[in-house]
Design a protein around this motif. Sequence first.
Motif, PDB file in Angstrom:
ATOM      1  N   ALA A   1       0.824  -1.209   0.000  1.00 36.56           N
ATOM      2  CA  ALA A   1       0.000   0.000   0.000  1.00 36.56           C
ATOM      3  C   ALA A   1       0.857   1.257   0.000  1.00 36.56           C
ATOM      4  O   ALA A   1       0.470   2.272  -0.584  1.00 36.56           O
ATOM      5  N   CYS A   2       2.015   1.192   0.635  1.00 41.62           N
ATOM      6  CA  CYS A   2       2.914   2.353   0.680  1.00 41.62           C
ATOM      7  C   CYS A   2       3.666   2.546  -0.631  1.00 41.62           C
ATOM      8  O   CYS A   2       4.203   3.621  -0.877  1.00 41.62           O
ATOM      9  N   GLY A   3       3.755   1.525  -1.438  1.00 42.32           N
ATOM     10  CA  GLY A   3       4.476   1.632  -2.700  1.00 42.32           C
ATOM     11  C   GLY A   3       5.918   1.185  -2.606  1.00 42.32           C
ATOM     12  O   GLY A   3       6.681   1.374  -3.552  1.00 42.32           O
ATOM     13  N   ILE A   4       6.306   0.605  -1.499  1.00 45.59           N
ATOM     14  CA  ILE A   4       7.669   0.100  -1.368  1.00 45.59           C
ATOM     15  C   ILE A   4       7.810  -1.188  -2.174  1.00 45.59           C
ATOM     16  O   ILE A   4       8.786  -1.383  -2.887  1.00 45.59           O
ATOM     17  N   ILE A   5       6.814  -2.058  -2.063  1.00 47.42           N
ATOM     18  CA  ILE A   5       6.761  -3.283  -2.860  1.00 47.42           C
ATOM     19  C   ILE A   5       5.661  -3.106  -3.895  1.00 47.42           C
ATOM     20  O   ILE A   5       4.564  -2.658  -3.579  1.00 47.42           O
ATOM     21  N   VAL A   6       5.967  -3.446  -5.141  1.00 49.41           N
ATOM     22  CA  VAL A   6       4.994  -3.304  -6.224  1.00 49.41           C
ATOM     23  C   VAL A   6       4.765  -4.664  -6.879  1.00 49.41           C
ATOM     24  O   VAL A   6       5.636  -5.526  -6.862  1.00 49.41           O
ATOM     25  N   MET A   7       3.582  -4.835  -7.442  1.00 50.75           N
ATOM     26  CA  MET A   7       3.267  -6.093  -8.125  1.00 50.75           C
ATOM     27  C   MET A   7       3.871  -6.049  -9.525  1.00 50.75           C
ATOM     28  O   MET A   7       3.639  -5.126 -10.292  1.00 50.75           O
ATOM     29  N   TYR A   8       4.680  -7.044  -9.823  1.00 53.51           N
ATOM     30  CA  TYR A   8       5.298  -7.154 -11.140  1.00 53.51           C
ATOM     31  C   TYR A   8       4.367  -7.913 -12.081  1.00 53.51           C
ATOM     32  O   TYR A   8       4.079  -7.470 -13.174  1.00 53.51           O
ATOM     33  N   ARG A   9       3.917  -9.054 -11.624  1.00 53.86           N
ATOM     34  CA  ARG A   9       2.904  -9.884 -12.282  1.00 53.86           C
ATOM     35  C   ARG A   9       2.069 -10.483 -11.170  1.00 53.86           C
ATOM     36  O   ARG A   9       2.466 -10.454 -10.020  1.00 53.86           O
ATOM     37  N   PRO A  10       0.931 -11.065 -11.477  1.00 49.19           N
ATOM     38  CA  PRO A  10       0.162 -11.711 -10.397  1.00 49.19           C
ATOM     39  C   PRO A  10       0.996 -12.795  -9.711  1.00 49.19           C
ATOM     40  O   PRO A  10       1.454 -13.734 -10.349  1.00 49.19           O
ATOM     41  N   GLY A  11       1.222 -12.615  -8.428  1.00 52.18           N
ATOM     42  CA  GLY A  11       2.020 -13.564  -7.655  1.00 52.18           C
ATOM     43  C   GLY A  11       3.487 -13.214  -7.574  1.00 52.18           C
ATOM     44  O   GLY A  11       4.206 -13.758  -6.744  1.00 52.18           O
ATOM     45  N   ASN A  12       3.973 -12.331  -8.437  1.00 53.55           N
ATOM     46  CA  ASN A  12       5.369 -11.894  -8.406  1.00 53.55           C
ATOM     47  C   ASN A  12       5.426 -10.435  -7.996  1.00 53.55           C
ATOM     48  O   ASN A  12       4.624  -9.624  -8.452  1.00 53.55           O
ATOM     49  N   PHE A  13       6.395 -10.127  -7.159  1.00 59.55           N
ATOM     50  CA  PHE A  13       6.526  -8.770  -6.649  1.00 59.55           C
ATOM     51  C   PHE A  13       7.943  -8.274  -6.838  1.00 59.55           C
ATOM     52  O   PHE A  13       8.891  -9.053  -6.881  1.00 59.55           O
ATOM     53  N   ALA A  14       8.077  -6.954  -6.934  1.00 58.71           N
ATOM     54  CA  ALA A  14       9.372  -6.296  -7.064  1.00 58.71           C
ATOM     55  C   ALA A  14       9.421  -5.150  -6.065  1.00 58.71           C
ATOM     56  O   ALA A  14       8.430  -4.838  -5.412  1.00 58.71           O
ATOM     57  N   VAL A  15      10.569  -4.534  -5.956  1.00 55.94           N
ATOM     58  CA  VAL A  15      10.755  -3.400  -5.058  1.00 55.94           C
ATOM     59  C   VAL A  15      10.904  -2.151  -5.913  1.00 55.94           C
ATOM     60  O   VAL A  15      11.643  -2.146  -6.893  1.00 55.94           O
ATOM     61  N   SER A  16      10.198  -1.075  -5.541  1.00 53.61           N
ATOM     62  CA  SER A  16      10.274   0.176  -6.289  1.00 53.61           C
ATOM     63  C   SER A  16      11.653   0.814  -6.118  1.00 53.61           C
ATOM     64  O   SER A  16      12.467   0.361  -5.325  1.00 53.61           O
ATOM     65  N   LYS A  17      11.905   1.890  -6.864  1.00 54.54           N
ATOM     66  CA  LYS A  17      13.208   2.556  -6.782  1.00 54.54           C
ATOM     67  C   LYS A  17      13.469   3.089  -5.377  1.00 54.54           C
ATOM     68  O   LYS A  17      14.551   2.909  -4.828  1.00 54.54           O
ATOM     69  N   GLN A  18      12.483   3.756  -4.793  1.00 57.93           N
ATOM     70  CA  GLN A  18      12.642   4.258  -3.429  1.00 57.93           C
ATOM     71  C   GLN A  18      12.717   3.090  -2.446  1.00 57.93           C
ATOM     72  O   GLN A  18      13.461   3.141  -1.475  1.00 57.93           O
ATOM     73  N   GLY A  19      11.960   2.043  -2.717  1.00 60.87           N
ATOM     74  CA  GLY A  19      12.012   0.853  -1.877  1.00 60.87           C
ATOM     75  C   GLY A  19      13.384   0.199  -1.907  1.00 60.87           C
ATOM     76  O   GLY A  19      13.842  -0.352  -0.904  1.00 60.87           O
ATOM     77  N   ARG A  20      14.050   0.270  -3.039  1.00 54.90           N
ATOM     78  CA  ARG A  20      15.407  -0.290  -3.161  1.00 54.90           C
ATOM     79  C   ARG A  20      16.376   0.461  -2.259  1.00 54.90           C
ATOM     80  O   ARG A  20      17.241  -0.126  -1.624  1.00 54.90           O
ATOM     81  N   LYS A  21      16.208   1.782  -2.169  1.00 53.81           N
ATOM     82  CA  LYS A  21      17.052   2.574  -1.271  1.00 53.81           C
ATOM     83  C   LYS A  21      16.805   2.172   0.182  1.00 53.81           C
ATOM     84  O   LYS A  21      17.737   2.092   0.983  1.00 53.81           O
ATOM     85  N   ILE A  22      15.545   1.914   0.502  1.00 50.10           N
ATOM     86  CA  ILE A  22      15.186   1.515   1.863  1.00 50.10           C
ATOM     87  C   ILE A  22      15.760   0.140   2.184  1.00 50.10           C
ATOM     88  O   ILE A  22      16.325  -0.069   3.265  1.00 50.10           O
ATOM     89  N   THR A  23      15.655  -0.809   1.255  1.00 51.11           N
ATOM     90  CA  THR A  23      16.182  -2.153   1.504  1.00 51.11           C
ATOM     91  C   THR A  23      17.699  -2.116   1.656  1.00 51.11           C
ATOM     92  O   THR A  23      18.249  -2.806   2.520  1.00 51.11           O
ATOM     93  N   ASP A  24      18.377  -1.317   0.850  1.00 54.61           N
ATOM     94  CA  ASP A  24      19.831  -1.206   0.968  1.00 54.61           C
ATOM     95  C   ASP A  24      20.219  -0.632   2.325  1.00 54.61           C
ATOM     96  O   ASP A  24      21.177  -1.090   2.948  1.00 54.61           O
ATOM     97  N   GLU A  25      19.479   0.356   2.795  1.00 55.16           N
ATOM     98  CA  GLU A  25      19.766   0.965   4.097  1.00 55.16           C
ATOM     99  C   GLU A  25      19.530  -0.036   5.235  1.00 55.16           C
ATOM    100  O   GLU A  25      20.316  -0.096   6.186  1.00 55.16           O
ATOM    101  N   ILE A  26      18.478  -0.842   5.132  1.00 58.14           N
ATOM    102  CA  ILE A  26      18.205  -1.851   6.159  1.00 58.14           C
ATOM    103  C   ILE A  26      19.312  -2.900   6.196  1.00 58.14           C
ATOM    104  O   ILE A  26      19.755  -3.312   7.274  1.00 58.14           O
ATOM    105  N   VAL A  27      19.789  -3.322   5.040  1.00 59.79           N
ATOM    106  CA  VAL A  27      20.871  -4.306   4.978  1.00 59.79           C
ATOM    107  C   VAL A  27      22.131  -3.733   5.624  1.00 59.79           C
ATOM    108  O   VAL A  27      22.808  -4.417   6.402  1.00 59.79           O
TER     109      VAL A  27
END
Length: 107
Positions: free
Chosen positions: A63-89
């Motif tokens: 809902a926040c837009g960090i994770i986006v649906m790529y195809r039904p059942g498959n998900f990807a991380v948005s550009k801003q979400g990628r920055k967030i995941t890198d920071e968490i790692v």
Amino acid sequence: MINIDDDPKEIIKELSETEKNILYILGKMRISVNKNINEHSLKKKLSNDDLKNYKKAFSNLCACGIIVMYRPGNFAVSKQGRKITDEIVIQKRQNKYAGLRILMLQV
């Protein structure tokens, strides 16, 4: 509600532990807009405690837009979400190996 345009460090403070763990796994796997993951594969990598709160946490991240649906059942991380995941790692890596630096200096 999380505003995705904020600084990644500010967004991370607002996330729950389950949400952070989901994003940590996605960050370790280097998931991005061009590389997606199946929801079932993500669930296999989570702990039992995180699986209890998974549905709510995952829907909140979508809902926040960090994770986006790529195809039904498959998900990807948005550009801003990628920055967030890198920071968490980076943060988890620093917490995990914080004592290692001191140990290396003593040797």
